[in-house]
Design an enzyme around this catalytic site. Sequence first.
Site: not given
Length: 281
Positions: A49, A93, A116
């Site tokens: 990422k 994460q 997200d």
Amino acid sequence: MTIILDGKKTAQKIISDISEEVFKLDVKPKLAVIIVGDNPASQIYVKNKEKTAKKIGFDSLIIPFSINTSNDELLKEIDKLNNDKSVNAVLVQLPLPNTLYKQKIIEAIAPEKDVDGFTPYNFGQLVLGYKPYAIPCTPKGIIRLLDEYNIEIEGKVAVVLGRSNIVGKPLSALLRQNNATVINLHSKTSEKNILAFSKQADILVAAIGQPNYVTSEFVKDGAIVIDVGINRVNDKIKGDVDFDNVSKLTSYITPVPGGVGPMTIAMLMENTLELYKLQHK
Ligand code: NDP
């Protein structure tokens, strides 16, 4: 002959379009990623990422925490990021160590920075059919990939294997919004029903984390098969679908690697830019 849904190529094009846009911006979008512990898979995902964010020209901030960190420490960090005007997008994460209260931590992210799309506000908006600030990256990437190949979703029977908050649930909601008839299967669905429902699918999505689980028995002739699975088997990455045999039946299929994975990262970058734009309106 089946057509391979090339997520790698599609993602590269999306990323290059985002780069061009970012190049013209004076203030660069900033993505902050919190990672707890040293789970090897998570370390790789976060590195990828960061690499892509930097390639695009984003500012990228990785915030590592030890596996022994407390809920309070994490919540304090999230609060800091929420109030930092230079940070546009925040990601925690997953998975988090079991000692941490995942739900509370995700809920603490400001919805307008929730890149997200996992906070209850954004998830609720998605399921209700309203506009969230961000749509979860993997499901969004799957819908985009189908769209890039001009695959009509409306009117199709879509069967989703797996009901996680990250993939199965939001993907089912998105497919429904795109007017598919959606069947969502999970580990408590009987084996007999898994086979019977899967076999009816025009679009079959496997997101269960079991290597080569979906065999040709599950798939009807001409189906579109999307393989979300990322399973490490003898140091190789395998999907949830037995690609070699299933691809003999399908009209379209995603490979692993090179299918859904790169699209997920591309959508993370797109969401970061969208949140930036929203905050700079
Ligand atoms: P989870 O473990 O959170 O969820 C798995 C889901 O599959 C659960 O809903 C579970 O049911 C269901 N399930 C498990 N076994 C079976 C079975 N035999 N039959 C039917 N359903 C079953 O996984 P994730 O959703 O996070 O991830 C799934 C896979 O996708 C993993 O391989 C993961 O690595 C990969 N992944 C890939 C991404 C990408 O970018 N390509 C992004 C995210 C994940 P129940 O709810 O009943 O337990």
